[in-house]
Scaffold this active site. Structure first.
Site, PDB file in Angstrom:
ATOM      1  N   CYS A 222      64.272  33.301  -4.993  1.00  0.00           N
ATOM      2  CA  CYS A 222      62.733  33.632  -5.304  1.00  0.00           C
ATOM      3  C   CYS A 222      62.402  33.473  -6.568  1.00  0.00           C
ATOM      4  O   CYS A 222      63.421  33.716  -7.694  1.00  0.00           O
ATOM      5  CB  CYS A 222      62.511  34.957  -4.758  1.00  0.00           C
ATOM      6  SG  CYS A 222      62.754  35.275  -2.910  1.00  0.00           S
TER       7      CYS A 222
ATOM      8  N   ARG B 123      64.203  26.481  -7.085  1.00  0.00           N
ATOM      9  CA  ARG B 123      65.068  27.403  -6.660  1.00  0.00           C
ATOM     10  C   ARG B 123      65.117  27.376  -5.375  1.00  0.00           C
ATOM     11  O   ARG B 123      65.996  28.333  -4.697  1.00  0.00           O
ATOM     12  CB  ARG B 123      64.831  28.614  -7.440  1.00  0.00           C
ATOM     13  CG  ARG B 123      65.039  28.795  -8.778  1.00  0.00           C
ATOM     14  CD  ARG B 123      63.906  29.894  -9.586  1.00  0.00           C
ATOM     15  NE  ARG B 123      64.417  31.247  -8.848  1.00  0.00           N
ATOM     16  CZ  ARG B 123      65.210  31.876  -9.794  1.00  0.00           C
ATOM     17  NH1 ARG B 123      65.722  31.611 -10.989  1.00  0.00           N
ATOM     18  NH2 ARG B 123      65.596  33.101  -9.374  1.00  0.00           N
TER      19      ARG B 123
ATOM     20  N   TRP C 123      61.712  33.027  -0.937  1.00  0.00           N
ATOM     21  CA  TRP C 123      62.737  32.499   0.086  1.00  0.00           C
ATOM     22  C   TRP C 123      63.069  33.464   0.929  1.00  0.00           C
ATOM     23  O   TRP C 123      63.529  34.661   0.784  1.00  0.00           O
ATOM     24  CB  TRP C 123      63.927  32.141  -0.824  1.00  0.00           C
ATOM     25  CG  TRP C 123      65.132  31.326  -0.130  1.00  0.00           C
ATOM     26  CD1 TRP C 123      65.099  30.037   0.198  1.00  0.00           C
ATOM     27  CD2 TRP C 123      66.180  32.053   0.632  1.00  0.00           C
ATOM     28  NE1 TRP C 123      66.257  29.690   1.026  1.00  0.00           N
ATOM     29  CE2 TRP C 123      66.830  30.870   1.041  1.00  0.00           C
ATOM     30  CE3 TRP C 123      66.757  33.533   0.648  1.00  0.00           C
ATOM     31  CZ2 TRP C 123      68.291  31.214   1.788  1.00  0.00           C
ATOM     32  CZ3 TRP C 123      67.951  33.350   1.327  1.00  0.00           C
ATOM     33  CH2 TRP C 123      68.405  32.242   1.948  1.00  0.00           C
TER      34      TRP C 123
ATOM     35  N   ASN D  29      61.936  40.244  -6.241  1.00  0.00           N
ATOM     36  CA  ASN D  29      63.180  39.354  -5.968  1.00  0.00           C
ATOM     37  C   ASN D  29      64.370  40.430  -5.651  1.00  0.00           C
ATOM     38  O   ASN D  29      64.378  41.350  -6.462  1.00  0.00           O
ATOM     39  CB  ASN D  29      63.708  38.368  -7.242  1.00  0.00           C
ATOM     40  CG  ASN D  29      62.698  37.287  -7.450  1.00  0.00           C
ATOM     41  OD1 ASN D  29      61.919  37.154  -6.698  1.00  0.00           O
ATOM     42  ND2 ASN D  29      63.029  36.390  -8.484  1.00  0.00           N
ATOM     43  N   GLY D  30      65.104  40.233  -4.703  1.00  0.00           N
ATOM     44  CA  GLY D  30      66.231  40.989  -4.314  1.00  0.00           C
ATOM     45  C   GLY D  30      65.996  41.593  -2.816  1.00  0.00           C
ATOM     46  O   GLY D  30      65.216  40.978  -2.229  1.00  0.00           O
TER      47      GLY D  30
ATOM     48  N   GLU E  93      84.566  19.866  -0.908  1.00  0.00           N
ATOM     49  CA  GLU E  93      83.300  20.018  -1.501  1.00  0.00           C
ATOM     50  C   GLU E  93      82.403  18.624  -1.032  1.00  0.00           C
ATOM     51  O   GLU E  93      81.220  18.785  -0.635  1.00  0.00           O
ATOM     52  CB  GLU E  93      83.577  19.676  -3.054  1.00  0.00           C
ATOM     53  CG  GLU E  93      82.242  19.347  -3.880  1.00  0.00           C
ATOM     54  CD  GLU E  93      81.292  20.439  -3.982  1.00  0.00           C
ATOM     55  OE1 GLU E  93      80.085  20.223  -4.350  1.00  0.00           O
ATOM     56  OE2 GLU E  93      81.705  21.618  -3.479  1.00  0.00           O
TER      57      GLU E  93
ATOM     58  N   LYS F 150      78.749  18.876   0.242  1.00  0.00           N
ATOM     59  CA  LYS F 150      77.535  18.381  -0.128  1.00  0.00           C
ATOM     60  C   LYS F 150      76.855  17.389   1.139  1.00  0.00           C
ATOM     61  O   LYS F 150      75.615  17.392   1.113  1.00  0.00           O
ATOM     62  CB  LYS F 150      78.036  17.213  -1.230  1.00  0.00           C
ATOM     63  CG  LYS F 150      78.057  17.753  -2.586  1.00  0.00           C
ATOM     64  CD  LYS F 150      76.855  18.276  -3.209  1.00  0.00           C
ATOM     65  CE  LYS F 150      77.018  19.106  -4.305  1.00  0.00           C
ATOM     66  NZ  LYS F 150      77.367  20.679  -3.858  1.00  0.00           N
TER      67      LYS F 150
ATOM     68  N   GLU G 102      74.846  19.887   3.155  1.00  0.00           N
ATOM     69  CA  GLU G 102      73.965  20.813   2.400  1.00  0.00           C
ATOM     70  C   GLU G 102      72.566  19.793   2.385  1.00  0.00           C
ATOM     71  O   GLU G 102      71.352  20.185   2.646  1.00  0.00           O
ATOM     72  CB  GLU G 102      74.040  20.837   0.693  1.00  0.00           C
ATOM     73  CG  GLU G 102      75.048  21.823   0.934  1.00  0.00           C
ATOM     74  CD  GLU G 102      75.308  22.346  -0.896  1.00  0.00           C
ATOM     75  OE1 GLU G 102      75.063  23.417  -1.206  1.00  0.00           O
ATOM     76  OE2 GLU G 102      75.617  21.143  -1.521  1.00  0.00           O
TER      77      GLU G 102
ATOM     78  N   HIS H 176      96.610  20.269  13.294  1.00  0.00           N
ATOM     79  CA  HIS H 176      96.557  21.702  13.966  1.00  0.00           C
ATOM     80  C   HIS H 176      95.114  21.991  14.441  1.00  0.00           C
ATOM     81  O   HIS H 176      94.694  23.014  14.111  1.00  0.00           O
ATOM     82  CB  HIS H 176      97.065  22.724  12.885  1.00  0.00           C
ATOM     83  CG  HIS H 176      98.684  22.197  12.364  1.00  0.00           C
ATOM     84  ND1 HIS H 176      99.503  22.920  13.219  1.00  0.00           N
ATOM     85  CD2 HIS H 176      99.227  21.795  11.419  1.00  0.00           C
ATOM     86  CE1 HIS H 176     100.691  22.492  12.724  1.00  0.00           C
ATOM     87  NE2 HIS H 176     100.402  21.813  11.594  1.00  0.00           N
TER      88      HIS H 176
ATOM     89  N   LYS I 210      68.853  27.695  -4.941  1.00  0.00           N
ATOM     90  CA  LYS I 210      69.577  27.271  -6.125  1.00  0.00           C
ATOM     91  C   LYS I 210      70.497  28.314  -6.564  1.00  0.00           C
ATOM     92  O   LYS I 210      71.627  28.151  -6.798  1.00  0.00           O
ATOM     93  CB  LYS I 210      68.651  26.549  -7.308  1.00  0.00           C
ATOM     94  CG  LYS I 210      69.398  26.078  -8.634  1.00  0.00           C
ATOM     95  CD  LYS I 210      70.295  24.938  -7.992  1.00  0.00           C
ATOM     96  CE  LYS I 210      70.966  24.501  -9.197  1.00  0.00           C
ATOM     97  NZ  LYS I 210      72.134  23.297  -8.837  1.00  0.00           N
TER      98      LYS I 210
END
Length: 608
Positions: free
Chosen positions: A2, A27, A74, A98-99, A481, A485, A488, A504, A603
């Site tokens: 946010c 963000r 958000w 925010n929070g 990674e 990506k 995402e 396995h 973000k």
């Protein structure tokens, strides 16, 4: 996450509020709103979805006034709807937050008993009602604001308007970042320096627990205990204004292409002739090597730390533990003496990483905590014992690219510096590794010209039901990674695995609708990785191979091969990460997703 913007000026503030919200779009958010004090009355506009919807609402009914607050939300508590968007209002009060307020249910219950009525499902909605109650019970607005803060449990960055104080903009910070800004004719409060880029000329970063008010007469700041403290302003960071796309289609594409320059900046900053220096963590060169290293991070930063573990353990011969910050802070870790903590965060405001560092420092104050961060003024470096700055510049795309490469780069330099200082690496080998890092600047530039080869891979994902990424050694975290990506930004499920672990479990998934990306540089158990490649080929998988093998040695029957410049033990992961990023980007384009602002993601994750 946010975003908060507040403005107090000698003119209308609607345009500045919208500017700040637009600067914070990167963000991640799902609704937005503004509220101004106009002739002593609160005037609010909110809209679900993108900022364009709020702009349309304000064209239909402008919010005039010389003091106001704005927010991009958000969703955490309550669906992303207009009624759940901030600001939230009660009698004579408006709040953006925010929070997460952890005791919001108990507060809601008590406030309902006192007659409050709530329209929103959010945790934030209790704050303006609590403030209104405190104002009835105290002698001044400052006392009411202070009493309200003492009743809140959890994390918050707050900006508020109160009709009784029509010339004051209130603020508070606990566990979530917040800063103040000023110019010749205005004051600002914001959760991100980018929000006031082009507006403020000076800023002040609030410390944990600080609160206060901006007014026409100046700035009043108080500590957590209510004691007045002096405001310390500093020039607006120059980098905070670098937010254009420079002709690229997306911020992510731009930031991928900035990576050669990022690596060069890092080498210029820290490599001096035949040595490595970290000026903001000079004690690294003065202390003995630690007996143990703990690395704590989240997401992409965690993957960078996993790669560095291979480098550090190979050369330093010390135990290196890598933990997800959200797990580390809750498992009562055994730390011990002579332990170095390394925290990694692009923003320096990642809530779990911050709390993990605070836990470490409380538990063993004799140990040092080093932060690796892209924002030197953020909470993490300010609370650490030393900083290695990433020098990546502002990263706007939600999916991290250049900050990840910067983390790998500074971690490689840190490992080389410690190995040389511990005399486990001679000067000749050290110089060779440094030379390879310098050569990687050109290697990265070369990889950025291979877009046609990347585009040829994309059709393999057209009907895919998922994807598997395989690697060994320092490239196993690269597989993690690469998979991150892809999921995402393309929303295609992907999984990274240690190639030796494929038999396995994951091998049961393999068929011709599961593309497999095999990362096989010569540095890391090449023969064994190629054996894993043949195993997935035998089961009908479409295989994409990333390798630095000469063309004459390429294995047969692979569907697509992406050639990577040859590196060494430290530089190879830097070179491999670029084609993985480009692959995710091109697949996302083919699926028509929002590359820079993927759904449900933020973000900077500043709440648990």
């Amino acid at each position: 996450m946010c975003g908060i913007i507040g403005v107090l000026a000698r003119r209308g503030v609607q345009s500045d509020l919208l500017h700040g919200l637009q600067q914070m779009e990167y963000r991640g958010y799902d609704s937005a709103g503004v509220c101004v004090l106009d002739h002593g009355r609160l005037d609010c506009a909110k809209a679900e979805g993108k900022l364009v919807n709020l702009r349309q609402a304000l064209r239909d009914k402008p919010c005039d006034g010389s003091i106001g607050i704005g927010h991009t939300r958000w969703a955490t508590h309550g669906k992303p709807t207009q009624i759940n968007a901030h600001p939230h209002l009660s009698d004579h009060c408006a709040i953006v937050h925010n929070g997460i307020i952890e005791n919001h249910e108990a507060l809601r219950h008590d406030l309902k008993d006192a007659g409050a009525e709530f329209e929103s499902d959010t945790d934030t909605v209790v704050i303006p009602h609590l403030l209104a109650q405190c104002m009835q019970q105290t002698e001044s607005v400052a006392d009411a604001w202070f009493e309200m803060l003492k009743s809140l449990e959890g994390a918050y960055a707050l900006a508020g308007l109160i009709e009784l104080e029509a010339e004051s903009l209130w603020f508070a910070r606990k566990g979530s970042p917040l800063l103040l800004g000023r110019s010749a004719d205005a004051f600002y409060v914001a959760s991100d320096a980018l929000a006031v880029a082009g507006l403020a000329t000076e800023i002040m970063y609030l410390r944990e627990g600080e609160w206060g008010a901006l007014s026409g007469s100046g700035c009043a700041v108080f500590a957590m205990d209510g004691q007045a403290i002096e405001a310390h302003w500093e020039p607006m960071p120059h980098a905070a204004s670098s937010t254009d796309k420079a002709g690229f289609r997306h911020y992510m594409e731009k930031e991928i292409h900035e990576q050669p320059a990022v690596l060069q900046r890092i080498l210029d900053a820290y490599v001096d002739d035949d040595a490595i220096h970290f000026p903001d963590a000079a004690w690294l060169a003065e202390q003995k090597l630690p007996k143990r290293i703990v690395m704590v991070a989240c997401g992409t930063s965690y993957h960078a730390a996993l790669t560095a573990r291979y480098w550090l353990e190979r050369y330093l011969k010390v135990s290196v533990e890598v933990d997800v910050a959200s797990e580390y802070r809750y498992r009562n870790p055994v730390i011990g003496d002579n332990t170095l903590l390394i925290t990694l965060s692009q923003s320096g405001e990642t809530a779990d990483t911050l709390e993990a560092m605070r836990l470490f420092k409380r538990s063993t104050p004799q140990n040092k905590a080093l932060s690796i961060c892209n924002v030197a003024s953020a909470s993490l470096p300010r609370e650490s014992d030393g900083l290695i700055e990433l020098h990546a510049g502002p990263e706007i795309g939600v999916a991290s690219t250049k900050a990840y490469l910067a983390q790998l780069s500074v971690l490689a330099l840190l490992a080389l510096s410690m190995a040389r200082r511990g005399e486990v690496m001679d000067q000749t080998e050290f110089d060779s590794h440094i030379a390879n890092l310098w050569r990687s600047v050109d290697g990265l530039s070369h990889m950025l010209t291979q877009t046609a080869a990347i585009s040829a891979v994309v059709p393999l994902f057209a009907e895919a039901r998922g994807s598997l990424f395989l690697g060994r050694g320092p490239c196993f975290p690269l597989a993690l990674e690469g998979a991150l990506k892809l999921k995402e930004i393309s929303y295609l499920h992907a999984e990274g695995y240690a190639a030796g672990e494929m038999k396995h479990g994951p091998i049961a998934l393999i068929d011709n609708k599961l593309p497999v990306v095999v990362i096989a540089p010569q540095q890391y158990q090449l023969d064994k990785v190629l054996s894993n490649l043949q195993e997935v080929q035998a089961r009908g998988a479409k295989v994409i191979l990333l390798t630095d093998l000469p063309k004459a040695q390429w294995p047969k029957g692979v569907d697509c091969i992406l050639s990577v410049p040859e590196g060494d033990y430290f530089s190879t992961p830097l070179l491999v990460c670029v084609p993985l990023q480009l692959l995710a980007y091109e697949v996302a384009l083919s699926k028509g997703t929002d590359v820079d602002q993927p759904r449900n993601l933020a973000k900077s994750v500043t709440v648990e």
